[in-house]
Design a protein around this motif. Structure first.
Motif, PDB file in Angstrom:
ATOM      1  N   LEU A   1      43.348  49.082  40.865  1.00  0.00           N
ATOM      2  CA  LEU A   1      42.405  49.525  39.781  1.00  0.00           C
ATOM      3  C   LEU A   1      42.086  48.347  39.132  1.00  0.00           C
ATOM      4  O   LEU A   1      40.702  48.027  38.492  1.00  0.00           O
ATOM      5  CB  LEU A   1      42.983  50.637  39.230  1.00  0.00           C
ATOM      6  CG  LEU A   1      42.651  51.980  39.744  1.00  0.00           C
ATOM      7  CD1 LEU A   1      43.371  53.340  38.916  1.00  0.00           C
ATOM      8  CD2 LEU A   1      41.348  52.466  40.197  1.00  0.00           C
ATOM      9  N   LEU A   2      43.006  47.536  38.557  1.00  0.00           N
ATOM     10  CA  LEU A   2      42.885  46.334  37.763  1.00  0.00           C
ATOM     11  C   LEU A   2      42.020  45.336  38.567  1.00  0.00           C
ATOM     12  O   LEU A   2      40.975  44.856  37.817  1.00  0.00           O
ATOM     13  CB  LEU A   2      44.054  45.762  37.450  1.00  0.00           C
ATOM     14  CG  LEU A   2      44.898  46.549  36.176  1.00  0.00           C
ATOM     15  CD1 LEU A   2      46.438  46.052  35.918  1.00  0.00           C
ATOM     16  CD2 LEU A   2      43.972  46.383  34.828  1.00  0.00           C
ATOM     17  N   ASN A   3      42.272  45.105  39.952  1.00  0.00           N
ATOM     18  CA  ASN A   3      41.531  43.889  40.446  1.00  0.00           C
ATOM     19  C   ASN A   3      40.241  44.278  40.733  1.00  0.00           C
ATOM     20  O   ASN A   3      39.187  43.470  40.795  1.00  0.00           O
ATOM     21  CB  ASN A   3      42.256  43.978  41.734  1.00  0.00           C
ATOM     22  CG  ASN A   3      43.587  42.977  41.691  1.00  0.00           C
ATOM     23  OD1 ASN A   3      43.856  42.216  40.669  1.00  0.00           O
ATOM     24  ND2 ASN A   3      44.365  43.279  42.583  1.00  0.00           N
ATOM     25  N   GLU A   4      39.835  45.674  40.903  1.00  0.00           N
ATOM     26  CA  GLU A   4      38.485  46.122  41.086  1.00  0.00           C
ATOM     27  C   GLU A   4      37.707  45.688  39.796  1.00  0.00           C
ATOM     28  O   GLU A   4      36.229  45.571  39.672  1.00  0.00           O
ATOM     29  CB  GLU A   4      38.304  47.698  41.010  1.00  0.00           C
ATOM     30  CG  GLU A   4      38.558  48.165  42.240  1.00  0.00           C
ATOM     31  CD  GLU A   4      38.682  49.647  42.398  1.00  0.00           C
ATOM     32  OE1 GLU A   4      38.317  50.186  41.487  1.00  0.00           O
ATOM     33  OE2 GLU A   4      39.186  50.357  43.432  1.00  0.00           O
ATOM     34  N   ARG A   5      38.237  45.332  38.718  1.00  0.00           N
ATOM     35  CA  ARG A   5      37.473  45.034  37.502  1.00  0.00           C
ATOM     36  C   ARG A   5      37.331  43.485  37.153  1.00  0.00           C
ATOM     37  O   ARG A   5      37.061  42.971  36.281  1.00  0.00           O
ATOM     38  CB  ARG A   5      38.382  45.761  36.241  1.00  0.00           C
ATOM     39  CG  ARG A   5      37.963  47.104  35.984  1.00  0.00           C
ATOM     40  CD  ARG A   5      38.767  47.858  35.568  1.00  0.00           C
ATOM     41  NE  ARG A   5      38.343  49.253  35.232  1.00  0.00           N
ATOM     42  CZ  ARG A   5      37.671  49.887  34.715  1.00  0.00           C
ATOM     43  NH1 ARG A   5      37.177  49.229  33.653  1.00  0.00           N
ATOM     44  NH2 ARG A   5      37.455  50.978  34.832  1.00  0.00           N
ATOM     45  N   LYS A   6      37.804  42.825  38.171  1.00  0.00           N
ATOM     46  CA  LYS A   6      37.819  41.255  37.847  1.00  0.00           C
ATOM     47  C   LYS A   6      36.339  40.822  38.159  1.00  0.00           C
ATOM     48  O   LYS A   6      35.458  41.371  38.907  1.00  0.00           O
ATOM     49  CB  LYS A   6      38.839  40.608  38.873  1.00  0.00           C
ATOM     50  CG  LYS A   6      40.314  40.694  38.342  1.00  0.00           C
ATOM     51  CD  LYS A   6      41.161  39.975  39.129  1.00  0.00           C
ATOM     52  CE  LYS A   6      42.556  40.074  38.156  1.00  0.00           C
ATOM     53  NZ  LYS A   6      43.937  39.814  38.842  1.00  0.00           N
TER      54      LYS A   6
END
Ligand SMILES: Cc1ncc(C[n+]2csc(CCOP(=O)(O)OP(=O)(O)O)c2C)c(N)n1
Ligand code: SF4
Ligand SMILES: [Mg+2]
Lengths: 292, 567
Positions: free
Chosen positions: A287-292
């Protein structure tokens, strides 16, 4: 069943524990009835949780040998919902008073019925506030005099049975501490029921309610006969409007409502209670990586 | 105007509610971050769904800048009402690109009628895309990336919509590029490649991510601005992460069911704002008495009563500090930036679980609604495990121990019974009125012993600036970034900043940090200086200056720079 197994399932408490109820109180009868129903369904104390608010009736869990959460006045229902939804393997029973559930906790009564968790709600209805020494409760009848209502109660008593049926509670029953066999049968059926069961149980308070005594409840109630069909909602609603005499029995029953625990979806694949689940960091990191 | 060398540029977009001000800003923010810039966006939004006047400030910079500035470099009015709304922030140096100001025709405006352009394409709904195009054109951003973003974004709606949006973007782009050309502006914002590692999120989502990392698996809450973002975030991810999310019927139900969930072994959190939290206070006391953990996020907004629902404040520290009748311990945290919110929220679950108390995360509207690029790394398996013990037959929920902490059992997990009581109770959990031994023993356990333990693990303030400071500025929560930047910019020497991520209780070492300063200055968004008063009460050190504001707006860097220069 061996003797030790039997003992392990006992809901009795050590004799040394002091009971704060008055002699002759209907709560003793209800305690005895509930223990018998627990034996009927063979539940173990370790898997059973009593939840209550505050009041004389709400002291019930203190006198039963099971897990309990004795919370705040009026707030038993949300606590119980949180417990059941976090661990559906637990048997959750609420034992509280008419003031606690219908008065202070009235909003939770309405909205817990809408959620429909699989718990049993037993309301000890003595038509009075016992613990605070005898003021009117939401079920007190018009005309009852108390120190705070010296000219008699003038507010319309609540009809919890009609209310519960109209909100779609799937199991709505009324019974009486003065009719223990009937009460045991109803409560056992409620324990076995999948969904929220609402039981209003008449309970004499000989100290603060001199009107609604054992005798009064006997004279003002009758037991529904075998022919009565609780699955017809309109018919049940009509029945719930009878207040003299009050019908005793399962007034309404609907076997087709999904429980809250099933509806929330988190147990459809994984049956584990929440405390057994581990955090999956790969999901968070994705989920964090989707926001990079 | 010379903005050739700018490494820090603020764009403000203003329009009526419903005109898509927020959506342009979000689109722009994504595009700019992809270009390698740091982006921080804060919104100034009215509490209404249509009409009124909303604006979003987008700060674009080379280095990380996460504070609100008054200065506007590029102003994009989608509606003429924007002029009046932002009067105090528009200067001679502001480039204005958009609709004209009907009351001041002398002021130069690079006229672009976004709505007209959109209507020419076929529908006024494209106006915000025209505006995004104009900004990109003005900044000289390569068209390709934004166009691909638009394709990605609208592909589900069919080719026609995709093409219209691209057309709208290109038209806007051309006008924006034209403006920059005529003004001789060539952009040289330096981009940084490490922006790729930064994650984009609003403050509320940082709380949500922190909750996930802290093992949160239950949330029951009632919607209330500005706290709802956390509920929405967890609801959106509930299925994926196996979280029980329930929109409660009211705040009393929310917190009581969350306490029930912790009692049964779940890790729950509530999110609310001042008014909603007021309704929860009796249950805070219940958590204290029954020693059932609970994590409470309070996003502050100005009160009293309904106050200003979409504005910011730090007025509820006292409320949170004293909420609940009787005496028991609690911990209060105040994240300043998303990375703090992430770590602190996860940490809050651990503190609640370990010490069996209510734990607060105190934020505010400015923080939860602002959009940040934050350096949030992956959490490793250094995970947050339940402190739950398998019970023995003679289990006592409130067993008196040296530390004051009793092993936490839950029902159905062992041979014992778990009895929790809101009345004063004995070790087992049964009602007692023994005032000779049990009452003092339980108070000792719940309050005095816990206080000591919590002080030992309390987070220390983060001190930035010179080591031997004369002036120490104290901030908490949302003001961390703005104070840092204003201190860098101000002309004073020997001035440093201590940001407090934890507000209560205090670590014993805090006293030494404060004592080193000759003057203590507090910065808070409330009328009296609630945190300053708490420090004085708990540590015995007084403040010489208080910089306070309770107008519902965040401090700007300029505000504080001036205040610090005047110290
Ligand atoms: C918030 C709050 N308000 C009031 C009280 C005082 N109080 C305790 S029990 C009770 C009424 C109890 O009536 P009921 O639920 O009918 O229980 P009973 O004692 O009759 O069994 C009241 C008003 C309280 N404990 N908490
Ligand atoms: S006050 Fe009434 S309800 Fe309470 S224990 Fe005595 S008799 Fe029972
Ligand atoms: Mg009563």
């Amino acid at each position: 069943m061996t003797k030790t197994e039997q003992n392990e399932k006992s809901f009795d408490i050590p004799k040394s524990i002091d009971n704060q109820w008055c002699p002759g109180c209907g709560n003793f009868s209800i305690l005895h009835i509930i223990k018998k129903s627990l034996k009927d369904v063979d539940w173990s104390p370790q898997d059973t949780v009593f939840v209550s608010g505050i009041g004389q009736a709400a002291k019930f869990p203190q006198y039963s040998g099971a897990n309990y959460f004795n919370g705040l006045h009026g707030r038993a229902l949300p606590v119980a919902t949180g417990i059941k939804a976090s661990n559906p393997n637990l048997n959750v029973i609420i034992t509280s008073g008419d003031g606690d559930i219908y008065g202070e906790g009235g909003d939770h009564f309405i909205h817990t019925i809408r959620r429909n968790p699989n718990i049993t709600l037993i309301v000890h209805n003595n038509m009075i506030y016992g613990l605070t020494k005898g003021q009117a409760s939401p079920t007190s009848e018009i005309g009852l005099t108390t120190p705070v209502q010296p000219d008699g109660v003038y507010t319309e008593p609540i009809n919890p049975i009609a209310m519960a049926i109209s909100l779609g509670a799937p199991f709505v029953a009324r019974t009486s501490a003065g009719n223990p066999r009937h009460a045991q049968d109803i409560i056992t059926q409620a324990f076995e029921f999948e969904g929220l069961s609402v039981i209003d149980i008449f309970q004499p308070c000989p100290v603060f309610n001199k009107v609604n005594t054992y005798q009064w409840f006997n004279e003002h109630t009758y037991v529904l006969d075998e022919a009565y069909n609780p699955s017809d909602k309109v018919n049940a609603f009509e029945k719930s409007l009878e207040t003299d005499k009050f019908p005793l029995g399962i007034i309404y029953k609907n076997e087709n409502r999904a429980t809250f625990e099933n509806a929330i979806g988190i147990y459809s694949e994984n049956k584990e209670p929440l405390y057994k689940r581990k955090i999956d960091f790969s999901i968070i990191n994705n989920l964090l990586n989707e926001r990079k | 105007m010379n903005i050739n060398k700018l490494d820090d540029f603020t764009i403000v977009i203003a329009g009526q509610a419903g005109q898509g001000v927020e959506s342009v800003s979000v689109v722009m923010a994504h595009i700019l971050k992809k270009q390698g810039y740091n982006v921080y966006a804060s919104k100034d939004v009215m509490s209404r769904v249509r009409g009124g006047m909303d604006s979003v400030s987008l700060r674009v910079s080379t280095d990380r800048k996460d504070a609100f500035v008054d200065r506007i470099d590029l102003f994009i009015p989608l509606h003429s009402g924007g002029y009046k709304h932002l009067e105090h922030r528009i200067s001679e140096d502001t480039v204005i690109m958009g609709v004209e100001n009907p009351t001041d025709t002398k002021r130069e405006v690079k006229k672009i009628n976004f709505i007209q352009v959109a209507q020419d394409i076929g529908n006024r709904i494209f106006a915000n895309i025209v505006a995004a195009g104009a900004i990109c054109g003005f900044l000289g951003i390569n068209k390709e990336l934004p166009i691909n973003k638009l394709k990605e974004f609208f592909t589900k709606k069919g080719d026609e919509i995709v093409n219209k949006n691209i057309e709208a973007f290109k038209k806007g782009y051309l006008s924006g590029a034209h403006v920059a050309f005529n003004l001789d502006i060539e952009f040289s914002l330096v981009n940084k490649s490490d922006m790729e590692d930064y994650v984009f999120m609003i403050g509320a989502e940082a709380i949500g991510f922190g909750a996930l990392a802290g093992g949160c698996n239950m949330m029951s809450s009632y919607p209330m601005s500005p706290a709802t973002g956390v509920l929405t975030f967890l609801a959106q991810n509930a299925k994926k992460c196996g979280i029980l999310v329930d929109q409660a019927t009211d705040e009393l139900g929310a917190i009581n069911s969350t306490i029930g969930a912790w009692y049964a072994g779940a890790r729950g959190m509530v999110t609310t704002s001042g008014g909603g939290f007021c309704l929860m206070t009796e249950a805070v006391s219940l958590s204290g008495m029954t020693e059932t953990p609970v994590v409470i996020h309070v996003a502050q907004r100005p009160g009293p009563a309904t106050g200003l629902p979409t504005r910011t404040a730090q007025e509820d520290l006292n409320l949170v500090l004293y909420a609940g009748h009787g005496e028991f311990m609690r911990a209060i945290f105040s994240p300043g930036l998303p990375e703090d919110a992430y770590n602190i929220t996860a940490h809050s679950f651990d503190i609640a679980d370990t010490f069996q108390i209510p734990v607060f995360i105190l934020t505010d509207q400015h923080f939860v609604d602002a959009l940040y690029c934050a350096p949030i790394g992956e959490f490793s398996e250094k995970s947050f495990e339940n402190n739950i013990e398998v019970t023995e037959k003679d289990y006592k929920r409130y067993q008196l121990t040296d530390s004051g902490i009793s092993p936490r059992g839950i029902p159905g997990n062992g041979k014992g019974l778990v009895m929790a009581d809101s009345d004063e109770h004995d070790e087992q959990g049964r009602i007692t009125e023994d005032m000779e031994f049990l009452r003092p023993a339980m108070m000792e356990k719940r309050f005095f012993k816990r206080k000591k333990l919590l002080e030992e693990v309390a987070l220390l303030p983060e001190v930035t600036g010179e080591d031997d400071y004369e002036i120490l500025v104290i901030s908490w929560g949302t003001n961390k970034a703005v104070v840092n930047e204003a201190i860098e910019r101000c002309s004073k020497d020997s001035i440093s900043h201590a940001y407090f991520p934890q507000l209560f209780p205090f670590n014993k070492k805090v006293k030494d940090i404060l004592k080193k300063a000759q003057r203590l200055v507090i910065v808070e968004n409330n009328a009296v200086g609630q945190f300053a008063n708490l420090i004085t009460q708990e540590i015995g050190i007084s403040f010489s200056e208080r910089i306070l504001s309770c107008n519902g707006k965040p401090f700007s860097v300029e505000d504080l720079e001036e205040e610090f220069n005047n110290l």
